[in-house]
Motif scaffolding. Structure first.
Motif, mmCIF file in Angstrom:
data_model
loop_
_atom_site.group_PDB
_atom_site.id
_atom_site.type_symbol
_atom_site.label_atom_id
_atom_site.label_comp_id
_atom_site.label_asym_id
_atom_site.label_seq_id
_atom_site.Cartn_x
_atom_site.Cartn_y
_atom_site.Cartn_z
ATOM 1 N N LYS A 84 -5.478 -0.587 -2.449
ATOM 2 C CA LYS A 84 -5.552 -1.530 -3.657
ATOM 3 C C LYS A 84 -4.671 -0.971 -4.896
ATOM 4 N N CYS A 85 -3.766 -1.816 -5.527
ATOM 5 C CA CYS A 85 -2.776 -1.266 -6.491
ATOM 6 C C CYS A 85 -3.236 -2.048 -7.860
ATOM 7 N N GLY A 86 -3.266 -1.315 -9.036
ATOM 8 C CA GLY A 86 -3.316 -2.161 -9.852
ATOM 9 C C GLY A 86 -1.803 -1.667 -10.788
ATOM 10 N N TRP A 87 -1.417 -2.726 -11.494
ATOM 11 C CA TRP A 87 -0.146 -2.888 -12.099
ATOM 12 C C TRP A 87 0.004 -2.842 -13.597
ATOM 13 N N SER A 88 1.099 -2.375 -14.141
ATOM 14 C CA SER A 88 1.259 -2.629 -15.729
ATOM 15 C C SER A 88 2.607 -2.858 -15.662
ATOM 16 N N GLY A 89 3.230 -4.144 -16.081
ATOM 17 C CA GLY A 89 4.498 -4.364 -15.777
ATOM 18 C C GLY A 89 4.903 -4.091 -14.762
ATOM 19 N N LYS A 90 6.039 -3.241 -14.326
ATOM 20 C CA LYS A 90 6.797 -3.058 -13.101
ATOM 21 C C LYS A 90 6.192 -1.730 -12.524
ATOM 22 N N LYS A 91 5.380 -1.120 -12.949
ATOM 23 C CA LYS A 91 4.783 0.350 -12.660
ATOM 24 C C LYS A 91 3.347 0.018 -12.047
ATOM 25 N N ILE A 92 3.167 0.914 -11.074
ATOM 26 C CA ILE A 92 1.721 1.140 -10.460
ATOM 27 C C ILE A 92 0.816 1.965 -11.500
ATOM 28 N N THR A 93 -0.108 1.638 -11.840
ATOM 29 C CA THR A 93 -1.076 2.549 -12.880
ATOM 30 C C THR A 93 -2.318 3.008 -12.064
ATOM 31 N N SER A 94 -2.878 2.463 -10.971
ATOM 32 C CA SER A 94 -3.968 3.020 -10.162
ATOM 33 C C SER A 94 -3.679 2.343 -8.861
ATOM 34 N N PHE A 95 -4.119 3.277 -7.812
ATOM 35 C CA PHE A 95 -4.264 2.830 -6.619
ATOM 36 C C PHE A 95 -5.556 3.593 -5.857
ATOM 37 N N LYS A 96 -6.031 2.779 -4.686
ATOM 38 C CA LYS A 96 -7.092 3.354 -4.151
ATOM 39 C C LYS A 96 -7.318 2.659 -2.551
ATOM 40 N N VAL A 124 -10.030 11.134 4.912
ATOM 41 C CA VAL A 124 -9.072 10.124 5.253
ATOM 42 C C VAL A 124 -8.634 9.353 4.066
ATOM 43 N N ALA A 125 -9.760 9.138 3.145
ATOM 44 C CA ALA A 125 -9.220 8.302 1.832
ATOM 45 C C ALA A 125 -7.863 9.362 0.940
ATOM 46 N N GLY A 126 -8.223 10.611 1.034
ATOM 47 C CA GLY A 126 -7.093 11.481 0.511
ATOM 48 C C GLY A 126 -5.721 11.325 1.061
ATOM 49 N N ALA A 127 -5.905 11.224 2.546
ATOM 50 C CA ALA A 127 -4.799 11.303 3.326
ATOM 51 C C ALA A 127 -4.047 9.969 2.965
ATOM 52 N N VAL A 128 -4.686 8.953 3.061
ATOM 53 C CA VAL A 128 -3.968 7.439 2.767
ATOM 54 C C VAL A 128 -3.459 7.419 1.091
#
Length: 397
Positions: free
Chosen positions: A345-357, A377-381
């Motif tokens: 799951k990714c959060g965006w600001s404009g054309k850049k990703i600001t967070s992902f999980k 597992v989460a860390g590898a992903v």
């Protein structure tokens, strides 16, 4: 803001909702793929309804009635995008709550448990997701009147399930001018789930596009269509409107709090949390806070009262919530010599990703099957996702 405005002047059904969204500009191929994955290839064509060209959708599905678990399994296994699958699940939970309110606990779906309803809900949610609007509003829904025959015999129009679904929402209704069912339970549940903005709060707006979805009937002299409009409003901030529910408790165990938070999320809360605090006389307690759409407030207040035994729940109504653009990106990662595709799951600001999980349920399933700790597992992903996003130029190195 770009708002999708439904105008159900002649009612609404699942196929009509898909049709009007496709006519408005929803991406047809993902909708076809989602519907195909649960039933088979739909027919999508343009037809005439009293001089109005509209899009008609046919699922060609058999009439097989299913339990809630069977329906949810079909939704989970569909080819719809993850946000559309989640929305479809909430639609069927709305319908299930209505069925149980009428028939009692353990009620089976009837007309709305048929395969064509599953295809309609999955297709409609996928169509809405593809439009990427900032919010959805619904004008008064025409219901119809008279009597019809269903699984339990003769029933009044609007159907009891339709009334129960609408009573748990903030949608407004009108009777309409026809002696037949204009709004089906599926149509009511979809509109109730889609709605995020009250139509009376829109203010001035500019119509950018119009779509029409055709119903199966073609009565003489009256267009059996559902109209939708893409409108631009003066409000520029992206986001939506939510209610905030709060209550203080000092006599609830940690297990009960965890169970309650799970129930609230299943009932459609956007977020739910318990915050430790010191109450009067130095007693330890928790502030239980819920963020929800306005049409879910009443049902969530009921959950809080039932599970927490609280005598008072504060409601802070219609707060504007700024929402970052969100997407779900599939990332391939090797765990114990096997390749896994897990959503991020990714959060965006404009054309850049600001967070992902990493998506929790998928990462947890991988951890259980491989025996690798969840955090690894989460860390590898997320490490794999970072490499991909940096290569795409959407994330800073």
């Amino acid at each position: 803001m770009n708002i999708l405005l439904f105008d159900p002047f002649n009612g609404a059904a699942g196929d009509m909702i898909i049709g009007t969204l496709l006519d408005l500009g929803a991406d047809e191929e993902p909708v076809r793929a989602a519907m195909r994955s649960v039933v088979g290839e739909p027919t999508i064509e343009r037809v005439d309804r009293s001089g109005i060209r509209a899009v008609q959708v046919k699922t060609h599905a058999p009439v097989d009635h299913r339990t809630l678990d069977e329906v949810l399994d079909r939704v989970a296994g569909s080819d719809a995008p993850v946000p559309a699958r989640d929305m479809a699940r909430r639609v069927f939970l709305r319908i299930h709550r209505a069925e149980e309110a009428i028939h009692g606990p353990g009620a089976h779906f009837h007309e709305v448990g048929a395969d064509d309803a599953v295809a309609d809900v999955v297709g409609a949610c996928t169509a809405l997701y593809s439009l990427g609007v900032d919010g959805v509003a619904v004008l008064p829904v025409a219901l119809g009147r008279g009597f019809a025959i269903g699984a339990h015999g003769t029933f009044p129009i609007p159907a009891p399930a339709t009334v129960a679904i609408l009573s748990a929402s903030d949608l407004q209704t009108v009777s309409g001018n026809e002696e037949r069912e204009l709004c089906t339970p599926t149509g009511a549940a979809l509109l109730a789930e889609f709605s995020t903005v009250r139509s009376e709060d829109l203010g001035s707006r500019t119509i950018r596009a119009v779509g029409y979805g055709a119903g199966s009937r073609n009565p003489a002299g009256r267009p059996n269509v559902l109209r939708s409009m893409l409108v631009a409003t003066a409000e520029e901030a992206t986001g939506d409107r939510v209610d905030i529910l709060e209550t203080n408790v000092d006599d609830v165990t940690g297990e009960a709090l965890a169970y309650t938070i799970g129930c609230l999320m299943e009932e459609g809360a956007r977020d739910a949390s318990a915050i430790p605090l010191v109450m009067k006389k130095g007693r330890s307690g928790h502030l239980v806070r819920v963020v929800c759409r306005p049409d879910a407030t009443d049902s969530l207040v009921g959950v809080m009262a039932r599970e927490l035994g609280t005598l008072g729940i504060r409601c802070i109504p219609m707060v504007h919530r700024s929402v970052a653009e969100r997407t779900v990106e599939a990332v391939t990662v090797a765990i114990r010599g096997r390749e896994w595709m897990i959503d991020v799951k990714c959060g965006w600001s404009g054309k850049k990703i600001t967070s992902f999980k990493a998506e929790y349920e998928q990462a947890a399933a991988c951890a259980r099957e491989t025996g690798v700790p969840f955090r690894e597992v989460a860390g590898a992903v997320e490490a794999a996702a970072r490499r991909v996003f940096v290569e795409r130029g959407v994330l800073a190195p």
